[in-house]
Scaffold this motif. Structure first.
Motif, PDB file in Angstrom:
ATOM      1  N   GLU A 197       0.361  -1.525   0.064  1.00 11.57           N
ATOM      2  CA  GLU A 197       0.053   0.391   0.351  1.00 11.57           C
ATOM      3  C   GLU A 197       0.792   1.271   0.239  1.00 11.57           C
ATOM      4  OE1 GLU A 197      -3.041   2.171   3.386  1.00 11.57           O
ATOM      5  OE2 GLU A 197      -2.776  -0.146   2.881  1.00 11.57           O
ATOM      6  N   LYS A 200       3.051   3.070   2.798  1.00 10.42           N
ATOM      7  CA  LYS A 200       2.511   2.428   4.639  1.00 10.42           C
ATOM      8  C   LYS A 200       3.308   2.242   4.818  1.00 10.42           C
ATOM      9  CE  LYS A 200      -1.078  -1.036   6.296  1.00 10.42           C
ATOM     10  NZ  LYS A 200       0.662  -1.411   7.280  1.00 10.42           N
ATOM     11  N   PRO A 201       4.255   2.010   6.031  1.00  9.34           N
ATOM     12  CA  PRO A 201       5.454   1.231   5.974  1.00  9.34           C
ATOM     13  C   PRO A 201       5.136  -0.407   6.816  1.00  9.34           C
ATOM     14  CG  PRO A 201       4.637   3.412   7.578  1.00  9.34           C
ATOM     15  CD  PRO A 201       3.603   2.921   7.111  1.00  9.34           C
ATOM     16  N   SER A 203       6.661  -3.600   8.744  1.00  6.76           N
ATOM     17  CA  SER A 203       7.890  -3.874   9.986  1.00  6.76           C
ATOM     18  C   SER A 203       8.540  -4.721   9.795  1.00  6.76           C
ATOM     19  CB  SER A 203       6.687  -3.873  11.113  1.00  6.76           C
ATOM     20  OG  SER A 203       5.663  -5.429  10.851  1.00  6.76           O
ATOM     21  N   CYS A 348       9.551   1.984   6.650  1.00  6.51           N
ATOM     22  CA  CYS A 348       9.750   0.760   7.118  1.00  6.51           C
ATOM     23  C   CYS A 348      10.101   1.611   8.610  1.00  6.51           C
ATOM     24  CB  CYS A 348      11.641   0.233   7.820  1.00  6.51           C
ATOM     25  SG  CYS A 348      11.408  -0.697   9.254  1.00  6.51           S
ATOM     26  N   ASN A 349       8.469   0.993   9.857  1.00  5.23           N
ATOM     27  CA  ASN A 349       8.592   2.280  11.030  1.00  5.23           C
ATOM     28  C   ASN A 349       9.143   1.576  11.896  1.00  5.23           C
ATOM     29  OD1 ASN A 349       6.863   0.066  10.787  1.00  5.23           O
ATOM     30  ND2 ASN A 349       4.634   0.977  11.155  1.00  5.23           N
ATOM     31  N   ARG A 350       8.897  -0.225  12.230  1.00 10.48           N
ATOM     32  CA  ARG A 350       9.295  -0.652  13.092  1.00 10.48           C
ATOM     33  C   ARG A 350      10.651  -2.053  13.436  1.00 10.48           C
ATOM     34  NH1 ARG A 350       6.067  -4.736  15.226  1.00 10.48           N
ATOM     35  NH2 ARG A 350       4.498  -5.011  14.241  1.00 10.48           N
ATOM     36  N   THR A 362       9.987   8.065  11.343  1.00 11.86           N
ATOM     37  CA  THR A 362       9.065   8.759  10.640  1.00 11.86           C
ATOM     38  C   THR A 362       7.903   8.528  10.452  1.00 11.86           C
ATOM     39  OG1 THR A 362       9.670   6.815   9.402  1.00 11.86           O
ATOM     40  CG2 THR A 362      11.252   8.596   8.529  1.00 11.86           C
ATOM     41  N   GLY A 363       6.561   7.326  11.423  1.00 11.32           N
ATOM     42  CA  GLY A 363       5.662   7.725  12.114  1.00 11.32           C
ATOM     43  C   GLY A 363       4.910   6.892  10.899  1.00 11.32           C
ATOM     44  N   ALA A 364       3.916   7.031  10.891  1.00 10.94           N
ATOM     45  CA  ALA A 364       2.750   6.606   9.490  1.00 10.94           C
ATOM     46  C   ALA A 364       3.029   6.897   8.119  1.00 10.94           C
ATOM     47  CB  ALA A 364       1.472   6.559   9.358  1.00 10.94           C
ATOM     48  N   GLY A 365       4.764   7.515   7.678  1.00  9.34           N
ATOM     49  CA  GLY A 365       4.759   7.696   6.661  1.00  9.34           C
ATOM     50  C   GLY A 365       6.464   7.473   6.208  1.00  9.34           C
TER      51      GLY A 365
END
Length: 395
Positions: A197, A200-201, A203, A348-350, A362-365
């Motif tokens: 998506e 969308k980051p 994980s 990548c967010n985590r 970077t959160g959700a972006g």
């Protein structure tokens, strides 16, 4: 690769006897035969496209045997291929492939992104698995023919493309454990949208008990056997709530790749002069991705720095999970990026590691470096800007 008109081989039963060579047919795009499908498939709405699940009307096929060399290539209606169950591709994994995309530019012309790099990599992959020699320049000529024939399948919307899968498989009818002197080349075309998506980051779960590649192996080549051993760890990661694997290697937990993608991090520099864009070096365990090379080239270009208003220092160096933990605790880990043909550039967010998450801020972006790289590469791929001849029009 070599003489486009012929390939020198040896007579049967006389291995190593260069006094008895014979000339075999090289792959020749001028001999292309085209058989058109009688009925064309309807195009799908772009919102229903899923990666690798829809295929165009036609495909390319050519075969190699040690008596004659390469057959005349053919563009024919897409459909099943008939193979003997004894073919070595089913038993010993003698299969290589490439991933490429065709795009429609504002001028309505189809174009490919740095396709010469895909062809050189395919030649190296075939050589690594001791498959019959193949001329990537000729394969590229054939691919351009297929792209022009299937142009209606290329979505016009940004972020969408016609994914191309050139594949070479070993077809020797023999259960003996040795290299195949028979092969088949085929090329599929599949309209596709964003791999994930959009923006969308993802994980990642860092894994060290399984490895994607090892020194002296095939990690630096695009061969089928590199992929299926990752399916079980991927399933385990999903069960733990992560979308992809971050592959580690060695006792020092060196970072290599993410799933089937290259992996980058953006780290704030101590001297205040912008940021470092860090990825693992090409040591034989890392796939030399075309998007990877393009991101590194852009990151080292002053013109791109000016356009993006970001000062970037690309670094190909060994780094570890310990480094990531340290940079994160010091507030220096700014972005983590997954890079590849399918995803282009994604955030990548985590990262899960030893029961804890390293959270990317970077959160959700996606952060400014990833955003700038993705925008520039898409602009080049989709023909909105010219950059060093990277976008190749299919004549």
């Amino acid at each position: 690769m070599g003489d486009k008109d012929s390939i020198t081989s040896l007579a049967p039963g006389q291995p190593g006897d260069s006094a008895n060579p014979r000339s075999l047919a090289a792959l020749d795009a001028s001999k292309l035969n085209v058989t058109l499908a009688k009925t064309l498939k309807p195009l799908q709405p772009i919102e229903t496209l899923r990666f690798g699940q829809t295929f165009s009307d036609h495909m390319i096929v050519a075969t190699y045997d040690p008596e004659m060399g390469w057959s005349a290539p053919e563009i024919k209606p897409y459909g099943p291929i008939a193979l003997d169950p004894a073919c070595s591709c089913f038993h010993y994994g003698g299969n290589v492939f490439e991933g490429m995309k065709a795009y429609l530019g504002p001028d309505g012309k189809a174009r490919l992104f740095r396709p010469d790099m895909n062809m050189r990599r395919m030649e190296r992959s075939c050589a690594r698995l001791a498959l019959p020699p193949i001329d990537g320049d000729v394969v590229l000529e054939l691919i351009k023919c297929l792209v022009n024939l299937e142009k209606r399948w290329i979505p016009k919307e940004s972020g969408y493309s016609l994914y191309l899968r050139p594949t070479v498989i070993a077809t020797r009818l023999d259960l003996g454990v040795r290299a195949s002197d028979y092969a088949m080349l085929y090329v599929l075309a599949s309209p596709t949208g964003p791999y994930f998506e959009v923006l969308k980051p993802v994980s990642l779960l860092a894994v060290s008990e399984n490895v994607r590649a090892w020194p002296g192996g095939t990690g630096g080549h695009k061969v089928a056997g590199n992929y299926s051993p990752g399916f079980l760890p991927q399933r385990t990661a999903a069960e733990k709530g992560y979308e992809q694997i971050l592959w580690l290697f060695g006792d020092d937990r060196r970072i290599t790749e993410a799933g089937a993608m290259n992996f980058f991090v953006v780290v704030k520099r101590d001297d205040g002069d912008g940021v470092d864009l860090i990825t693992a070096p090409l040591d034989g365990t890392i796939l030399p991705g075309i998007t990877r090379a393009s991101c590194l080239a852009l990151a080292s270009d002053p013109e791109f720095h000016k356009e993006s208003s970001v000062r970037i220092h690309p670094q190909e160096t060994v780094y570890t999970m310990g480094d990531l933990e340290k940079w994160s605790s010091e507030g220096k880990l700014l972005e983590a990026l997954v890079i590849g043909t399918a995803v282009i550039v994604g955030p990548c967010n985590r990262i899960g590691y030893e029961g804890k998450d390293i959270v990317i801020p970077t959160g959700a972006g996606m952060g400014p470096v990833g955003t700038a790289l993705r925008k520039k590469i898409l602009d080049i791929q989709e023909g909105r800007t010219e950059w060093k001849g990277w976008s190749v029009v299919c004549p």
